[in-house]
Design an enzyme around this catalytic site. Structure first.
Site, PDB file in Angstrom:
ATOM      1  CD  GLU A  93     -29.419 -60.393  15.191  1.00  0.00           C
ATOM      2  OE1 GLU A  93     -30.273 -60.739  16.036  1.00  0.00           O
ATOM      3  OE2 GLU A  93     -29.025 -59.218  15.078  1.00  0.00           O
ATOM      4  CB  SER A 352     -13.723 -31.266 -40.684  1.00  0.00           C
ATOM      5  OG  SER A 352     -13.879 -29.955 -41.167  1.00  0.00           O
TER       6      SER A 352
END
Length: 787
Positions: A93, A352
Site C-alpha cells: 500500500e 442432597s
C-alpha cells in the site's frame, strides 16, 4: 561582462529562494490557520464504539458482540498484529510510509502524469495516511475530494505519529460487509487472531481493503487469490519476501468463511461482557475444544428429554478456580427450553448435594468415622420427620453406606448433633451462603435441600473434596482474585471423597457413552418434586457440576440426580482427557483399623463379647469415636448398658428383689431404635441375661402385639381373585405415635386410625408387618396370601 551575469544569477537565486521561503511560510501559516478552522474530526474514531470479543484460552473466539451500529470492530495494537501482515501491507500500500509527510509527491506526480497521458486514472497515489483520512472523513471521488483528503492526511501527520496513524488503519480499515479492522477480519474470515496469521493469510488480508466487497474471500475466492498473488509478486520484486517463499504461497488456495458470530459458550461470554463492558478483547480460561465437544453432547442429550427441560455444566480447574467449560443452558437458540437463561446462576434447591459436608464436619468434630453406626429408622426431630427417596428404611447403616446411598435419616441425625446453625455458618464461611426464606433460621431441612444455591456456588464448595478440604469461589476471569476457604481438614475431605469415589457410576444404568475405566468422586442430588437433578464430581484436577431440570422450576417426571444427571456426567467424563481422572492420594494421617458395632470403637479396645459386627474403617490418627446416642433410650450410653447379675446363676437381679452377692457387668446393646431391623440374636432380649424368678414381679413384661391375624397365618384370596379384601390390624400395648411398615415400607398415614391400620388389596405373596411406637417398642407379624 562575466561579473554582471554572475551577480544577476546570484540575485535571481537569492530572490527565488526568498520567494520560496515566503511561499513555505505562507503555506505553513495557511495550513496552521486551516488546521485551527477545520480541526481533525478525530473524535469520530473515538466515538465509534468497538465490538467486544470473548476468546478462549487459545485466543480463538467464543462469542462476539458488535457495536451499536452492528459493526464488528475489535481493538488491536501494532504489536498484536503479525509482522508478516505489516510487511505485506506497507510494501503493497505505501512503501514510503515512514518517510513521506502524509502525501507522497512522487506517487502523486506519477499518478497525475499517467492520468493525463491515458485520459483516465491508471494508478492511485493514496498513502496509508490518506486512506486513514478517507476512513475518518469519507468524500466523493473528485478533485476537491482528493484535495480535502490530502489536507486531512497532512493534519494526521502533523498531530500523530506514524505508529498512531498505522494503528488507526489497523482498527478501522474496511474489510467487507460490517467488518472493520484487521483483527475483526482475521477472526471473521479465518477464525484466528491477526497475531497468528500465516504469510498467505497476511497477504490475503493486506489486499482486501482495496476492494473489500469485490474481493471478499468467502464469496469470491478466485478474485481474492488473484489479488493476493499480485501482492506476492510485488513483495518478491522488492525483495521483502524471497521468490521461493512466494512460489510456495501461491500453491495455497484461498479459503475463508464469514463467521461474525461464533456461538461457543454464549451465556458465559455474555456474563463476561456485562462484567467488563470497557474491555474489548476478553481472554477467558475456556478450553474451546472441550467446550464445543461437551456442548454438543449436552445438546444431543437434552433433545431426548421433555420439552422445557434444560441443563447446565461447569468444569472448573481446581488449581486456578477458573472454568474450563461453562454451559449455562443446553440449547442457547431454543426458546422453548429458555436457552437464553443461564441456569448455572439460577438459585435452586441443592437436594442432597450438601450431605458430604455434614459427614466431613462430623469427622472433624470427632463425632463419627467412616464406618460409624447410624440409624436409618423413623425419627421425629421436633416435628420434622424426613423420609428416604424411596420411602424405605434400612435400620443399621454405616456412614459410608448412608452417604453412598444418600439416605436421609442418618444425615439428619448427624446434623442434629452438629446443629444446623453450625453447619450453615461453616458453609457461609466457605463461600456458600444458602438462600433461606425471609426471617428464616437454619434448620435440619438444609441437609436435604432446604435452601437455595446455584451451580457456580456448589462447584466452588465441592472442590474442597479435591483440594484438601479448602473450598473456593468460581472466578469467571483471571483478573478476579482467587480465594480459598477452609471448610474441612485434609483427612476428612479425603475420607469423604473416597467414599464417594467408590460409588459406581454405572450402578443400574447402562449407557453407551460410559467408559468403565473412568471413576470420580461424585454426589447426586434431587430437589422436591424432581424439579432439579444434580451431580457434583471432583478429583485433584477438576470439579464438575451438572444440573438438569425445568427452567421455570416446575415439576418434572422421573428427573433425579441418579437417572438424569449422572448419564450426562458419564458423557462428560468420556470427553475429558484420561489423565484428568485419577484417585487422590490418601494422607498419611488417615489410618485403617477394625472397629466393632454396636459400640463403634476400635476392635482392639473391646471384649470379644461386645464386638458383634466388625468393620474396617478409615480413621483420623487412629481415633475411633463411639456410636452416637440413641434418641429413644436415655439409659443407653453409647451402647454399654450396666446390669447386675447373680454370679452363681448368671441371671439378672437388682437389690430390690435379690439379697445375695451381686456382680456388675457391662453389655454392649444396639440402639433401641434399631431393634425391629437387626437380626434376633442381636436384640436386647437375646443379649440380656434371663431375669431371676424373684425379680420378675418387679418388672412389667408387657410388650406390643398385633391383633387381627394369627402369626404365620395363610390367607386365601377369593376364588379367581388375585387380591384379598382389606385387612384391619390393631396394635396393642403401644404408647404414643405409631409407625407401621409392610415389607419394610412405611405405610401412609391415611391408612391409619388410632392404633389400627388398613391393609388394602394385598397381592399373592409373603408379608411382614411391623409396628413401632414412640418409645421404640415394636411388634412383628408374618403371614402369607395364597390363592
Amino acid at each position: 561582462m562575466t561579473k554582471p551575469r554572475t551577480l544577476f544569477s546570484r540575485r535571481f537565486w537569492m530572490k527565488s529562494f526568498k520567494r520560496l521561503l515566503l511561499l513555505c511560510l505562507l503555506s505553513f501559516i495557511g495550513f496552521w490557520v486551516l488546521d485551527k478552522l477545520f480541526p481533525l474530526p478525530i473524535e469520530d474514531f473515538e466515538q465509534r464504539s468497538l465490538a467486544q470479543l470473548v476468546v478462549g484460552s487459545d485466543g480463538k473466539p467464543l462469542r462476539a458482540f458488535p457495536d451499536e451500529q452492528g459493526v464488528w470492530r475489535y481493538p488491536v495494537t501494532i504489536d498484536e498484529v503479525s509482522p508478516l501482515y505489516l510487511e505485506a501491507l506497507i510494501n503493497y500500500e505505501d512503501q514510503y510510509f515512514y518517510s513521506h509527510p502524509g502525501v507522497n509527491p512522487f506517487a502523486l506526480t506519477r499518478a497525475v502524469g499517467q492520468a493525463i497521458y491515458h485520459g483516465e486514472v491508471v494508478s492511485g497515489a493514496s498513502t496509508l495516511t490518506m486512506q486513514v483520512a478517507r476512513i475518518l472523513e469519507p468524500h466523493e471521488k473528485s478533485v476537491s475530494g482528493k484535495l480535502q483528503q490530502m489536507f486531512r492526511a497532512f493534519q494526521l501527520e502533523w498531530h500523530y505519529s506514524k505508529e498512531e496513524i498505522l494503528t488507526y488503519y489497523l482498527n478501522y480499515a474496511p474489510f467487507g460487509g460490517t467488518i472493520e479492522g484487521v483483527e475483526a477480519a482475521s477472526f471473521t474470515y479465518l477464525g484466528k487472531s491477526a497475531s497468528d496469521l500465516t504469510a498467505s493469510e497476511a497477504a490475503l488480508l493486506a489486499v482486501l481493503p482495496q476492494a473489500p466487497s469485490w474481493n471478499r474471500p468467502d464469496l469470491h475466492p478466485q478474485r481474492a487469490q488473484k489479488q493476493r498473488n499480485k501482492l506476492l509478486d510485488r513483495l518478491a520484486e522488492f525483495g521483502v519476501w524471497s521468490q521461493e517463499l512466494v512460489d510456495d504461497i501461491k500453491q495455497e488456495d484461498v479459503w475463508a468463511e464469514y463467521n461474525t458470530q461464533p456461538v461457543i459458550a454464549p451465556l458465559f461470554s455474555r456474563e463476561l461482557v456485562n462484567r467488563y463492558p470497557q474491555q474489548r478483547l476478553i481472554k477467558s480460561s475456556i478450553d474451546r475444544t472441550l467446550q464445543a465437544e461437551i456442548g454438543w453432547s449436552v445438546l444431543d442429550y437434552i433433545r431426548g428429554k421433555e420439552e422445557g427441560m434444560s441443563a447446565a455444566v461447569i468444569v472448573m480447574d481446581n488449581k486456578t478456580s477458573l472454568p474450563l467449560v461453562y454451559i449455562g443452558s443446553a440449547d442457547f437458540a431454543n426458546h422453548e427450553r429458555a436457552g437464553y437463561v443461564d441456569m448455572a446462576q439460577a438459585l435452586r434447591s441443592p437436594g442432597s448435594t450438601l450431605k458430604p459436608f455434614i459427614y466431613g464436619l462430623g469427622i472433624d468434630q470427632g463425632l463419627i468415622h467412616s464406618e460409624s453406626l447410624l440409624l436409618d429408622v423413623p425419627q421425629s426431630f421436633a416435628g420434622y420427620k424426613p423420609k428416604n427417596f424411596n420411602e424405605h428404611f434400612n435400620g443399621a447403616v454405616s456412614v459410608s453406606q448412608a452417604l453412598g446411598r444418600s439416605l436421609n435419616m442418618p444425615v439428619v441425625q448427624l446434623l442434629n448433633e452438629l446443629s444446623p446453625e453450625y453447619f450453615y455458618t461453616k458453609l457461609t464461611n466457605a463461600g456458600l451462603k444458602l438462600s433461606l426464606p425471609p426471617n428464616a433460621k437454619p434448620n435440619l431441612s438444609i441437609a436435604l435441600g432446604g435452601g437455595g444455591a446455584n451451580l457456580q456456588q456448589l462447584v466452588g464448595l465441592f472442590s474442597s473434596l479435591g483440594n484438601a478440604g479448602k473450598a473456593t469461589k468460581l472466578r469467571l476471569h483471571s483478573s478476579e482474585s482467587q480465594r480459598s476457604y477452609p471448610l474441612m481438614s485434609k483427612e476428612s475431605s479425603w475420607i469423604i471423597q473416597n467414599i464417594l469415589w467408590q460409588i459406581p457410576l454405572n450402578n443400574q444404568i447402562s449407557h453407551r457413552y460410559f467408559s468403565a475405566n473412568k471413576s470420580i468422586a461424585y454426589k447426586t442430588g434431587t430437589s422436591y418434586g424432581s424439579r432439579d437433578a444434580w451431580v457434583l464430581a471432583t478429583n485433584e484436577k477438576v470439579t464438575i457440576g451438572v444440573w438438569v431440570g425445568m427452567t421455570d422450576g416446575s415439576f418434572s417426571v422421573n428427573n433425579s440426580g441418579r437417572t438424569t444427571a449422572v448419564p450426562l456426567l458419564q458423557r462428560i467424563l468420556n470427553i475429558l482427557p484420561s489423565d484428568w481422572i485419577k484417585p487422590i492420594q490418601r494422607p498419611g494421617t488417615v489410618t485403617v483399623a477394625d472397629i466393632c458395632w454396636p459400640l463403634g470403637t476400635l476392635a482392639s479396645m473391646q471384649t470379644e463379647g461386645n464386638c458383634h459386627k466388625k468393620r474396617q474403617a478409615y480413621l483420623v490418627e487412629d481415633t475411633a469415636p463411639v456410636t452416637l446416642s440413641d434418641p429413644l433410650s436415655s439409659q443407653w450410653s453409647h451402647g454399654l448398658l450396666t446390669i447386675q447379675v447373680d454370679p452363681v446363676s448368671g441371671k439378672r437381679v437388682n437389690p430390690q428383689c435379690f439379697d445375695g452377692a451381686i456382680e456388675t457387668r457391662e453389655i454392649a446393646l444396639w440402639p433401641r431404635s434399631l431393634e425391629p431391623w437387626i437380626a434376633k440374636p442381636f436384640r436386647s432380649e437375646q443379649l440380656l441375661p434371663e431375669l431371676s424368678e424373684n425379680c420378675r414381679n418387679h418388672i412389667n413384661f408387657s410388650s406390643p402385639k398385633i391383633a387381627g391375624i394369627d402369626p404365620d397365618s395363610i390367607l386365601y384370596a377369593p376364588h379367581e381373585a388375585q387380591q384379598l379384601p382389606d385387612i384391619q390390624l390393631l396394635a396393642e400395648g403401644v404408647t404414643g405415635q405409631l409407625h407401621w411398615f409392610l415389607n419394610g415400607r412405611l405405610l401412609d398415614a391415611t391408612l391409619m386410625s388410632n392404633n389400627s391400620v388398613s391393609l388394602k388389596a394385598l397381592d399373592i405373596g409373603r408379608y411382614e408387618v411391623v409396628v413401632i411406637d414412640e418409645t421404640g417398642a415394636f411388634a412383628e407379624l408374618k403371614f402369607q396370601v395364597q390363592q
